[in-house]
Each structure stands twice: as structure tokens, then as C-alpha cells.
Motif scaffolding. Structure first.
Motif, PDB file in Angstrom:
ATOM      1  N   SER A  15      -2.181   6.955   3.789  1.00  0.00           N
ATOM      2  CA  SER A  15      -2.081   5.945   2.884  1.00  0.00           C
ATOM      3  C   SER A  15      -2.685   4.599   3.611  1.00  0.00           C
ATOM      4  CB  SER A  15      -0.792   5.792   2.226  1.00  0.00           C
ATOM      5  OG  SER A  15      -0.378   6.817   1.498  1.00  0.00           O
ATOM      6  N   PRO A  16      -3.370   3.719   3.295  1.00  0.00           N
ATOM      7  CA  PRO A  16      -3.779   2.389   3.799  1.00  0.00           C
ATOM      8  C   PRO A  16      -2.412   1.703   4.393  1.00  0.00           C
ATOM      9  CG  PRO A  16      -3.901   2.250   1.613  1.00  0.00           C
ATOM     10  CD  PRO A  16      -3.769   3.491   1.682  1.00  0.00           C
ATOM     11  N   SER A  17      -2.632   1.188   5.297  1.00  0.00           N
ATOM     12  CA  SER A  17      -1.498   0.379   6.309  1.00  0.00           C
ATOM     13  C   SER A  17      -1.296  -0.938   5.369  1.00  0.00           C
ATOM     14  CB  SER A  17      -1.829   0.195   7.576  1.00  0.00           C
ATOM     15  OG  SER A  17      -2.916  -0.646   7.635  1.00  0.00           O
ATOM     16  N   ARG A  18      -0.274  -1.408   5.619  1.00  0.00           N
ATOM     17  CA  ARG A  18      -0.006  -2.818   4.946  1.00  0.00           C
ATOM     18  C   ARG A  18      -0.906  -4.066   5.519  1.00  0.00           C
ATOM     19  NH1 ARG A  18       4.177  -4.798   2.052  1.00  0.00           N
ATOM     20  NH2 ARG A  18       4.740  -7.024   2.219  1.00  0.00           N
ATOM     21  N   VAL A  19      -1.285  -3.674   6.635  1.00  0.00           N
ATOM     22  CA  VAL A  19      -2.047  -4.678   7.205  1.00  0.00           C
ATOM     23  C   VAL A  19      -3.491  -4.442   6.805  1.00  0.00           C
ATOM     24  CG1 VAL A  19      -3.217  -5.276   9.651  1.00  0.00           C
ATOM     25  CG2 VAL A  19      -0.865  -4.587   9.700  1.00  0.00           C
ATOM     26  N   VAL A  24      -7.831  -6.375   3.086  1.00  0.00           N
ATOM     27  CA  VAL A  24      -8.763  -6.235   1.866  1.00  0.00           C
ATOM     28  C   VAL A  24      -8.663  -7.560   0.799  1.00  0.00           C
ATOM     29  CG1 VAL A  24      -9.198  -4.919  -0.411  1.00  0.00           C
ATOM     30  CG2 VAL A  24      -8.842  -3.855   1.852  1.00  0.00           C
ATOM     31  N   VAL A  25      -7.344  -7.939   0.869  1.00  0.00           N
ATOM     32  CA  VAL A  25      -7.117  -9.100   0.152  1.00  0.00           C
ATOM     33  C   VAL A  25      -7.796 -10.059   0.438  1.00  0.00           C
ATOM     34  CG1 VAL A  25      -5.345 -10.601  -0.596  1.00  0.00           C
ATOM     35  CG2 VAL A  25      -4.866  -8.176  -0.756  1.00  0.00           C
ATOM     36  N   LEU A  26      -7.782 -10.397   1.878  1.00  0.00           N
ATOM     37  CA  LEU A  26      -8.272 -11.375   2.464  1.00  0.00           C
ATOM     38  C   LEU A  26      -9.940 -11.733   2.352  1.00  0.00           C
ATOM     39  CD1 LEU A  26      -6.185 -12.029   5.758  1.00  0.00           C
ATOM     40  CD2 LEU A  26      -6.301 -13.466   3.897  1.00  0.00           C
ATOM     41  N   ILE A 136      -8.486  -3.888  -7.983  1.00  0.00           N
ATOM     42  CA  ILE A 136      -8.250  -3.366  -6.183  1.00  0.00           C
ATOM     43  C   ILE A 136      -6.935  -3.837  -5.716  1.00  0.00           C
ATOM     44  CG2 ILE A 136      -9.271  -3.833  -3.902  1.00  0.00           C
ATOM     45  CD1 ILE A 136     -11.909  -3.675  -5.321  1.00  0.00           C
ATOM     46  N   VAL A 137      -6.576  -5.080  -5.951  1.00  0.00           N
ATOM     47  CA  VAL A 137      -5.498  -5.596  -5.103  1.00  0.00           C
ATOM     48  C   VAL A 137      -4.143  -5.062  -5.757  1.00  0.00           C
ATOM     49  CG1 VAL A 137      -3.851  -7.864  -5.037  1.00  0.00           C
ATOM     50  CG2 VAL A 137      -6.454  -7.746  -4.798  1.00  0.00           C
ATOM     51  N   ALA A 138      -4.461  -4.806  -7.072  1.00  0.00           N
ATOM     52  CA  ALA A 138      -3.215  -4.062  -7.805  1.00  0.00           C
ATOM     53  C   ALA A 138      -2.928  -2.734  -7.138  1.00  0.00           C
ATOM     54  CB  ALA A 138      -3.385  -3.837  -9.189  1.00  0.00           C
ATOM     55  N   ASN A 139      -3.852  -2.016  -6.886  1.00  0.00           N
ATOM     56  CA  ASN A 139      -3.841  -0.525  -6.321  1.00  0.00           C
ATOM     57  C   ASN A 139      -3.402  -0.551  -4.676  1.00  0.00           C
ATOM     58  OD1 ASN A 139      -6.844   0.725  -7.987  1.00  0.00           O
ATOM     59  ND2 ASN A 139      -4.561   1.103  -8.450  1.00  0.00           N
ATOM     60  N   TYR A 140      -3.729  -1.545  -4.171  1.00  0.00           N
ATOM     61  CA  TYR A 140      -3.151  -1.831  -2.637  1.00  0.00           C
ATOM     62  C   TYR A 140      -1.904  -2.402  -2.449  1.00  0.00           C
ATOM     63  CZ  TYR A 140      -7.663  -0.520  -0.048  1.00  0.00           C
ATOM     64  OH  TYR A 140      -8.655   0.144   0.233  1.00  0.00           O
ATOM     65  N   ALA A 145       5.020  -7.781  -4.216  1.00  0.00           N
ATOM     66  CA  ALA A 145       3.792  -8.039  -3.414  1.00  0.00           C
ATOM     67  C   ALA A 145       2.795  -8.343  -4.313  1.00  0.00           C
ATOM     68  CB  ALA A 145       3.891  -7.189  -2.409  1.00  0.00           C
ATOM     69  N   ARG A 146       2.608  -7.730  -5.241  1.00  0.00           N
ATOM     70  CA  ARG A 146       1.431  -7.936  -6.238  1.00  0.00           C
ATOM     71  C   ARG A 146       1.053  -9.424  -6.610  1.00  0.00           C
ATOM     72  NH1 ARG A 146       1.495  -3.603 -10.546  1.00  0.00           N
ATOM     73  NH2 ARG A 146       0.742  -2.333  -8.633  1.00  0.00           N
ATOM     74  N   ALA A 147       1.963 -10.130  -6.757  1.00  0.00           N
ATOM     75  CA  ALA A 147       1.970 -11.479  -7.211  1.00  0.00           C
ATOM     76  C   ALA A 147       1.408 -12.253  -5.743  1.00  0.00           C
ATOM     77  CB  ALA A 147       3.299 -12.034  -7.870  1.00  0.00           C
ATOM     78  N   LYS A 148       1.938 -11.811  -4.852  1.00  0.00           N
ATOM     79  CA  LYS A 148       1.705 -12.767  -3.571  1.00  0.00           C
ATOM     80  C   LYS A 148       0.016 -12.476  -3.364  1.00  0.00           C
ATOM     81  CE  LYS A 148       6.084 -12.282  -1.421  1.00  0.00           C
ATOM     82  NZ  LYS A 148       6.850 -11.738  -0.252  1.00  0.00           N
ATOM     83  N   GLY A 149      -0.248 -11.031  -3.439  1.00  0.00           N
ATOM     84  CA  GLY A 149      -1.635 -10.750  -3.096  1.00  0.00           C
ATOM     85  C   GLY A 149      -2.565 -11.446  -3.986  1.00  0.00           C
TER      86      GLY A 149
END
Length: 420
Positions: A15-19, A24-26, A136-140, A145-149
Motif C-alpha cells: 500500500s502506498p505510504s502516507r507520505v 500525489v496530492v501536492l 485519485i485523492v479519494a483513493n489515496y 483526511a479526505r476533506a484535508k486532501g
């Protein structure tokens, strides 16, 4: 093996790391910065473009309103269906190349028709970005945390607005508005390479077994009372806020006799930096409230928009530029709260297989109906109120300010449709 499957981070992979998820968001936020610059660049140079191409306020309103926003909204829906099935990273990369090309082409236009066509091309390209990026953001990112992303991604709108107003005004005053379009249009390929080499297509969540969740059709979306009220509220907010964004720089230059550079340096700070703070604040406050009760985030927006209506009208009635900027800053700050909470609520309420589609329909209403009509109506009213001289634009902007209170009512209704 197709490219979507090959590049996806599937269940058998680590699974992709939180970092990495936030990287990806950035990266997607940078794409939004470029899109925001390209879409807002004409706003700071309205007076120069109008004089050079011999346009009226109504024609400017058509270009910055329906020609752009309606095209964006219409194209977003079919492209979103493709995003719900194909490689979203590749779709975004192609879109960046397309809209950057049309931005540069605007520097060679000779009249209303050709300039409008380049804006239509930019809008068609940009329409692919946000629905795919939201998915993409919703998948990660999951849960609060989704609203923050989504807020961090959306802050690119404010950063791009600031860059468009500040740098666009500076370049336009010194080298001409055509040079500004050529310079901005050349920056897209850098982002294309960044996406293709560093961003992995995430695995999609399996389709939900809950048949009550809205899926990939408009009817199922609007049968959900929460989604229906959020979309209506966002559309009304888009009409009011979009008109102010499109006509604000021209209003400042006409009312306070400032140059494009001076307007970009002052109005641009408000439209960019203050909006940036508002978008991030809305996302993080929404996440905090959602952990306590999901309804609180939407109720918070209802209160914020009501206050924003009052400060917007007060700003437009002010004859002091400093006071105007202070009141405008409050208006922009509170109006910008909506992005993270709005799209997080939509993404969480629909089936995972329809997330891009749901964002595209929401954008169709907010951009294609709201922002497009707000910009056009204010331009038309300004021409019709020409008997009031320079005050015609002021009263045209005031006439759409009250829509923020109507928007607040629908967000409150949406909160009442949610379970505690």
C-alpha cells in the motif's frame, strides 16, 4: 496488460505510504495551480484585451463566462466517465498539454471569435483535471483526511489566481497581454513529465454492495437530498463568487483608478493568498467537525456564506480602497471554505465507481451554470445600467451578492439530510 492495470497500486502491492499519498496530492495541486493561472489570466487584463480587440462588456462576459465555464462543465461529464474506467494520470497529462497549447494560441488572436475559441479550448482541456484528481485523492486518502486532501488540492485555485493577477498584471503592463498568454502557455510540459514519471495510478475501490448509493447517472445523484442541496447551494455560490472573481479587477481599475500592475498586487493578494487560507481552513475545520458530526461541516458553510454576503455588499458600497480590500478579504476567506467540505461530502456519498462522474456533475452545475451565468449576467447588467456611468458595474455586482444567502440555505438543508 493495459496501462491502467500495469500502473495501478493494487491490493497485492504494498500500500502506498502516507507520505507518498500526500506527495500525489501536492503534485495534483501543482496541476490545479497551472489550470487556475490559465483560466484567470484574462481577468487581470480585461481592459487591455477589451481595447485591443474592440470588445464590449457583454462580449467580455461571454468569454469569461459561458464560453469558458459552460464548455468546461459540458466536457467534464464525458471525460469523467472515461476517468472512472481508464488511467486517470494519463488523462490528466494529455489534458495539460491540450489546455497549455490553447493558452499560448490566445496570444495570436485578432478578434472576439478567435479569442473565444482559444478559451473554449482551454476549458475543454481543464475539464479533465478536477474530476480525475478528486477520484485519485479519494483513493489515496480515507475518512476525515479526505476533506484535508481535497482542500490542499483545491488551494491550487488560490495560488494560481494570485499568480495570474500579480504576474499577469506585471507582464501585461510591461510586455503586453499577448506576451503573458504566450509565457504561461509554455509551462505545461514540465508538469506533464512530472506526472508521468512520479505519480502512480491508484487502485480503485470495489463497487459498493449498497444499492442506495448514487452511481454513474444524474438521476441517482439528484435523488439523494444531501447531494441535491449541496449542488444547488454550490451553483448559487458559484454565480455570486464567480462574478466577483471575473469582474473584480475591472471594478477596481474603474472605481479606484489603478493600473493592472497595482490591481494585481493588491486585489491579487486578496484573491490568491486570502483564498488559499480560506480553502485550507475550510478543509481542516471540516475534517475536525466531521469527526464529531458530519452535519457540522455543512452547517459551518451555511453560516460562513451568510456573513460573506454581508461583507461583499459592504465592500462594493465602500469608497475607500483599504476598507474595500479588508471587507473583500473577509468575503473571499469565507466563500473559499466550500471546496474541501463540498467535494469530500460528495465523494463520500457516492459509489466508488462513480466518483469522477459525481465531481463532474457537481462542476457542471457550479461552473457551467453558476460561474458562467454570474460572469455573463454581470457583464450584461453593466451594459444595461450604463446610464449610471461608472457605477453600472458596482450595482451589477451587488445584484448577485444576495445569492450567497440562498446558497447558505441549501447547505443547511443538506446537513439536515445527513445522519449524525
Amino acid at each position: 496488460m493495459n496501462i491502467a492495470h500495469r500502473n495501478a497500486v493494487n491490493d497485492s502491492d504494498t500500500s502506498p505510504s502516507r507520505v507518498y499519498a500526500w506527495y500525489v496530492v501536492l503534485a495534483l495541486m501543482l496541476c490545479q495551480v497551472l489550470a487556475s493561472i490559465d483560466s484567470r489570466l484574462p481577468f487581470i487584463m480585461v481592459e487591455s484585451i477589451k481595447q485591443d480587440l474592440g470588445l464590449s462588456d457583454t462580449q467580455i462576459g461571454l468569454i469569461t463566462g459561458p464560453a469558458f465555464s459552460l464548455t468546461y462543465a459540458i466536457c467534464a461529464i464525458p471525460i469523467a466517465r472515461l476517468s472512472d474506467r481508464g488511467n486517470r494520470v494519463a488523462i490528466i497529462s494529455i489534458a495539460i498539454a491540450v489546455w497549455s497549447m490553447f493558452t499560448a494560441m490566445a496570444g495570436f488572436t485578432k478578434g472576439f471569435g478567435t479569442f473565444a475559441l482559444t478559451r473554449i479550448g482551454v476549458a475543454a482541456g481543464e475539464s479533465a483535471l478536477t474530476p480525475a484528481a478528486h477520484s485519485i485523492v479519494a483513493n489515496y486518502l480515507q475518512g476525515p483526511a479526505r476533506a484535508k486532501g481535497l482542500a490542499v488540492y483545491s488551494v491550487g485555485v488560490a495560488i494560481g489566481a494570485f499568480a495570474a493577477f500579480a504576474l499577469g498584471g506585471y507582464i501585461g503592463d510591461r510586455f503586453g497581454w499577448r506576451t503573458a498568454f504566450l509565457c504561461v502557455g509554455g509551462g505545461g510540459m514540465v508538469l506533464v513529465m512530472l506526472l508521468l514519471t512520479t505519480v502512480r495510478e491508484p487502485a480503485r475501490e470495489p463497487q459498493s454492495e449498497a444499492k442506495s448509493l448514487p452511481r454513474g447517472n444524474v438521476r441517482s445523484l439528484f435523488q439523494n437530498p444531501m447531494i441535491r442541496n449541496i449542488v444547488f447551494g454550490g451553483t448559487l455560490l458559484g454565480c455570486s463568487a464567480g462574478a466577483l472573481n471575473a469582474w473584480g479587477p475591472a471594478y477596481v481599475m474603474r472605481t479606484f483608478n489603478l493600473s493592472a500592475t497595482e490591481t494585481g498586487a493588491s486585489f491579487g493578494v486578496v484573491a490568491g493568498i486570502v483564498a488559499m487560507v480560506g480553502i485550507l481552513s475550510g478543509g481542516f475545520i471540516s475534517s475536525w467537525l466531521t469527526e464529531r458530526d458530519p452535519r457540522y461541516a455543512l452547517q459551518m458553510l451555511g453560516g460562513a456564506f451568510t456573513i460573506a454576503m454581508v461583507t461583499q455588499i459592504a465592500a462594493l458600497l465602500s469608497s475607500n480602497y483599504t476598507l474595500f480590500l479588508v471587507l473583500l478579504a473577509v468575503t473571499v476567506l469565507l466563500s473559499s471554505f466550500y471546496l474541501g467540505p463540498t467535494f469530500a461530502a460528495i465523494q463520500s456519498a457516492v459509489d466508488p465507481s462513480a466518483r469522477s462522474f459525481a465531481s463532474a456533475v457537481t462542476l457542471f452545475c457550479i461552473n457551467g451554470v453558476g460561474i458562467a451565468s454570474g460572469s455573463f449576467v454581470v457583464g450584461l447588467l453593466s451594459d444595461l445600467m450604463v446610464i449610471w456611468g461608472e457605477n453600472s458595474l458596482k450595482w451589477a455586482l451587488i445584484s448577485v451578492s444576495w445569492l450567497k444567502a440562498w446558497s447558505a440555505f441549501h447547505y443547511w438543508r443538506a446537513s439536515r439530510s445527513m445522519k449524525p
